[in-house]
Design an enzyme around this catalytic site. Sequence first.
Site, PDB file in Angstrom:
ATOM      1  N   MET A   8       0.850  -1.184   0.000  1.00 23.77           N
ATOM      2  CA  MET A   8       0.000   0.000   0.000  1.00 23.77           C
ATOM      3  C   MET A   8       0.890   1.239   0.000  1.00 23.77           C
ATOM      4  O   MET A   8       1.558   1.551   0.995  1.00 23.77           O
ATOM      5  CB  MET A   8      -0.936   0.002   1.213  1.00 23.77           C
ATOM      6  CG  MET A   8      -1.858  -1.201   1.256  1.00 23.77           C
ATOM      7  SD  MET A   8      -3.142  -1.054   2.511  1.00 23.77           S
ATOM      8  CE  MET A   8      -4.125   0.253   1.801  1.00 23.77           C
ATOM      9  N   CYS A  98      -2.872  -1.191  -9.408  1.00 27.58           N
ATOM     10  CA  CYS A  98      -2.917   0.145  -8.818  1.00 27.58           C
ATOM     11  C   CYS A  98      -3.920   1.024  -9.553  1.00 27.58           C
ATOM     12  O   CYS A  98      -3.852   1.177 -10.773  1.00 27.58           O
ATOM     13  CB  CYS A  98      -1.536   0.791  -8.862  1.00 27.58           C
ATOM     14  SG  CYS A  98      -1.527   2.468  -8.164  1.00 27.58           S
ATOM     15  N   ASN A 201      -8.376 -10.679  -2.132  1.00 30.55           N
ATOM     16  CA  ASN A 201      -8.030  -9.398  -1.509  1.00 30.55           C
ATOM     17  C   ASN A 201      -9.185  -8.421  -1.728  1.00 30.55           C
ATOM     18  O   ASN A 201      -9.887  -8.491  -2.733  1.00 30.55           O
ATOM     19  CB  ASN A 201      -6.726  -8.874  -2.145  1.00 30.55           C
ATOM     20  CG  ASN A 201      -6.359  -7.469  -1.712  1.00 30.55           C
ATOM     21  OD1 ASN A 201      -6.144  -6.602  -2.554  1.00 30.55           O
ATOM     22  ND2 ASN A 201      -6.274  -7.223  -0.425  1.00 30.55           N
ATOM     23  N   ARG A 226      -5.836  -2.483   4.342  1.00 34.07           N
ATOM     24  CA  ARG A 226      -6.256  -1.488   5.336  1.00 34.07           C
ATOM     25  C   ARG A 226      -6.854  -2.147   6.577  1.00 34.07           C
ATOM     26  O   ARG A 226      -6.757  -1.595   7.677  1.00 34.07           O
ATOM     27  CB  ARG A 226      -7.266  -0.531   4.703  1.00 34.07           C
ATOM     28  CG  ARG A 226      -6.675   0.381   3.638  1.00 34.07           C
ATOM     29  CD  ARG A 226      -7.743   1.195   2.937  1.00 34.07           C
ATOM     30  NE  ARG A 226      -8.692   0.333   2.224  1.00 34.07           N
ATOM     31  CZ  ARG A 226      -9.901   0.713   1.831  1.00 34.07           C
ATOM     32  NH1 ARG A 226     -10.322   1.944   2.086  1.00 34.07           N
ATOM     33  NH2 ARG A 226     -10.684  -0.127   1.184  1.00 34.07           N
TER      34      ARG A 226
END
Length: 344
Positions: A8, A98, A201, A226
Amino acid sequence: MQLLLAPMEGLLDFVLRDVLTRIGGADRCVSEFIRISGTLLPERVFLRYMPELAHGSRTLAGVPVRAQLLGSDPVSMAENAAFLATLGPEGIDLNFGCPARTVNRHGGGASMLQDPENIARLVAAVRRAVPAHLPVSAKMRLGFDDRGLMRECAQAMVENGACELVVHARTKADGYRPPAYWEQIPLIRAAVGPQIRIIANGEIWTVQDALRCREQSGCTDLMLGRGSVADPGLALAIRAAVVHGVPAADSVAPIQPAAVPWAALLPHMQQFWDWVCQRLTPNQRAGRLKQWLNLLRRRYPEAETAYQQVRVMTDQTLITQWLALQRCQQPMSAGVPAPANLGQ
């Protein structure tokens, strides 16, 4: 079951990787993406993103870290991968997920999901460029604007040498908005075959989310992003639930308290702050602690008060004093190591 810590940018860097792996539960990490844009990067750049290369490609807690590369040119990616391989990474991961506008405007990240043929060329070039024993994996989303090419993109990765796929179960257009479409992952599994490890994910914030994700995706293995930053004990809690055979049907139960109590987290927060002050420039330090506290508010009522207190602070000394006061008010056992040198 394998539980991975996600890459991240600007959040899950080497400092937080080391803190979270000390708390435990993660089997492997993936570095923030290292952007490849036509030049051969020097060693110092790889070490800046991934200081763990100087420690056997492991965090100081001993958890392996795989280096992630992001780019769109097969030749440049292959050249950089070949050099990176000489630095001893645990493996090389390729970023096809991304969603950042700047990255996609330059043809990298999720924008690659519009062109399976270029994905095939890139993965094949990297696979040829690195030693056969070195794993080459890939992380993808379900697509760019839609899911129309997700099977073809996954096949392009696997057929050209990717040994493992992490699937973030949203498109680039979905961004990070809930929900994640875990039920789409079996379609990718069917397209690439059962011999390839698929890791699910996206939107895994709680044990209940993890159990539902495993059921809907058909994946044993998960990547946590997160959710692990907001609840540093999440991986441990997921493991406990799986070991004790908690059925997915029970995942509608009320959300349980965070696995690591606030008082137990404070020494790790102190460690995080010490390493941030050691490794990052002064203008970055306060923001990094505020960023973490902001996410911790999702799972810790105490983090709300902490965030409101720290958000107005910019002076490093004041923040250090504030952290010391928190620990005095909630004594914890010793055992958190002093700051260590994670590389130059």
